[in-house]
Design a protein around this motif. Structure first.
Motif: not given
Length: 448
Positions: A57, A59-60, A62, A115, A135-137, A162-163, A165
């Motif tokens: 992912t 996204d950093k 989570h 991550r 903001s969470y992935g 999220a990129d 989600r």
């Protein structure tokens, strides 16, 4: 120079075909819901799929949640050697991120990209405040039906940017009309069937018999710890959604009625690990309750020692004297008190108890706020201890508690939730005081 990471041990994942199919479908699904019986492997499936997505992912940050942060760390982070910290062993470490517990992950598995998985509790009305600001992935949640609605709404909102989600939930069955079904799980299933849900829907129902890692003998041992007539058997073993009806502690009430002494301890308990007192404050027709229970070494048994219930308009000073008298009685009979847990909603009265204790020479007495675990989790813990032969009443000083347990019933008018009836016909005050004594130790007493 890059540091070479050596994995000294391979985690012995062993998934049956049904679990493998669910995990594979997670790759192409935004919504991933695993429901069913205890020890079915639901959480491990989601942890495995979540970890796989973390590797690629973009996204950093989570999110991982449970009814409490400790529950999330135990069941998602550790998971008896199958959790995130083990999957990313030598590539992760625990730390803090904006005041929250988190697991930092960076290594070959993530392409040396960092991550951050934030761990938080979700059961209380204000739990959502802990997950604001990020903001969470992806979001993985265990026991999602024990999360407060505000937490679920906030987490959903925090995933919108999220990129990749993805949502991973697990739960034991609940009331068929519980909000988690009506607003989310069943709603999404209907939308998916109609072709209106974007992102992909992945749902599977598991029972303990779907878990190939549990030997048949162990399965039978787990089943034997339940009362087949209880709601907990239907949910935890059969994996059924069902409505709670009638007496809550029927096995206890039946035992008291026939006087078989199943739950009575005649010999004075010795070598006790801790003795706690629970205090619930009355008002508007309810009573002030004091309850003392003991926990035996290794969290083996919970033993009720004393209980009192006082009605009427009692001023703070008189309440303090009643409390001191109760504590002195416990000390005289059993030698010590580990802690007192009082209804956290009444801070003025709690300060009064501390003042009364100090004046009476009990300044050593530790008086804390009650934890206020969800009521149904407290009920489930009590019922499990009863079913497993690990709950007892000692002596003749627990009349109010015995009556309260025998008369506790589910609210027949409530159709969307399983709620203990609180209309003055049963002694909720004593039940609350009793539950305050052990609610902080539910994980140690029975797990989840």
């Amino acid at each position: 120079m890059a540091v070479q990471i050596k994995k000294k041990k391979t985690i012995p994942f062993n998934f049956a075909a049904k679990h493998q199919a669910y995990i594979r479908k997670c790759q192409d699904s935004t919504f991933n819901f695993a429901e069913g019986a205890v020890r079915a492997g639901k959480t491990i499936d989601n942890v495995y799929a979540f970890a796989h997505e973390l590797k690629t992912t973009k996204d950093k940050i989570h999110l991982a949640t449970g009814s409490t942060a400790a529950n999330a760390k135990l069941n998602i982070g550790d998971a008896n050697g199958f959790g995130l910290e083990w999957i990313f062993r030598n590539q992760s470490h625990w730390g803090k991120y904006k005041g929250n517990e988190c697991l930092y992950i960076k290594g070959p598995s993530t392409g040396n990209r960092q991550r951050i998985v934030i761990f938080a509790g979700g059961a209380k009305a204000d739990s959502f405040k802990k997950i604001r600001g990020n903001s969470y992935g992806m979001w993985i949640a265990t026991e999602i039906n024990l999360h407060h609605e505000k937490t679920i709404q906030e987490a959903m909102n925090r995933l919108l940017a999220a990129d990749n989600r993805k949502i991973f939930w697990d739960l034991n069955p609940d009331n068929p009309k519980a909000p988690i079904y009506i607003k989310y799980i069943d709603k999404y299933a209907k939308q998916d069937k109609e072709g209106k849900l974007l992102g992909g829907y992945n749902y599977e129902h598991f029972t303990i018999f779907d878990n190939v890692n549990i030997p048949e003998q162990r399965i039978q041992e787990i089943i034997s710890q339940y009362d087949p007539a209880s709601i907990w058997y239907m949910r935890d073993i059969e994996g059924k959604r069902c409505v709670a009806e009638g007496l809550i502690y029927r096995i206890f009430a039946d035992s008291i009625a026939v006087q078989d002494s199943r739950f009575l301890r005649t010999e004075k308990p010795r070598n006790l690990q801790e003795i706690n007192i629970g205090v619930d404050f009355g008002g508007n027709g309810s009573g002030h309750s004091f309850v003392a229970t003991a926990i035996t070494p290794g969290y083996t048994e919970l033993i009720a020692l004393e209980s009192e219930l006082h009605f009427g308009d009692i001023d703070p000073e008189d309440l303090g004297r009643l409390f001191v008298s109760f504590c002195q009685k416990v000390v005289m009979k059993y030698g010590f008190i580990t802690a007192v847990f009082a209804d956290s909603a009444e801070q003025v009265l709690i300060r009064g108890l501390r003042s009364s204790a100090k004046k009476a020479g009990l300044s050593w007495l530790k008086i804390y706020d009650s934890y206020k675990e969800q009521i149904n989790e407290r009920i489930r813990a009590t019922y499990m201890l009863m079913s497993q032969g690990r709950f007892f009443i000692y002596g003749d000083g627990c009349e109010s508690l015995i009556l309260a347990l025998c008369s506790a019933v589910w609210d027949p008018k409530e159709v969307t939730k399983n709620i203990r009836l609180d209309d003055g016909t049963s002694d909720i005050d004593t039940l609350d005081g009793f539950e305050y004594t052990f609610e902080r130790n539910i994980e140690r007493l029975i797990g989840r």
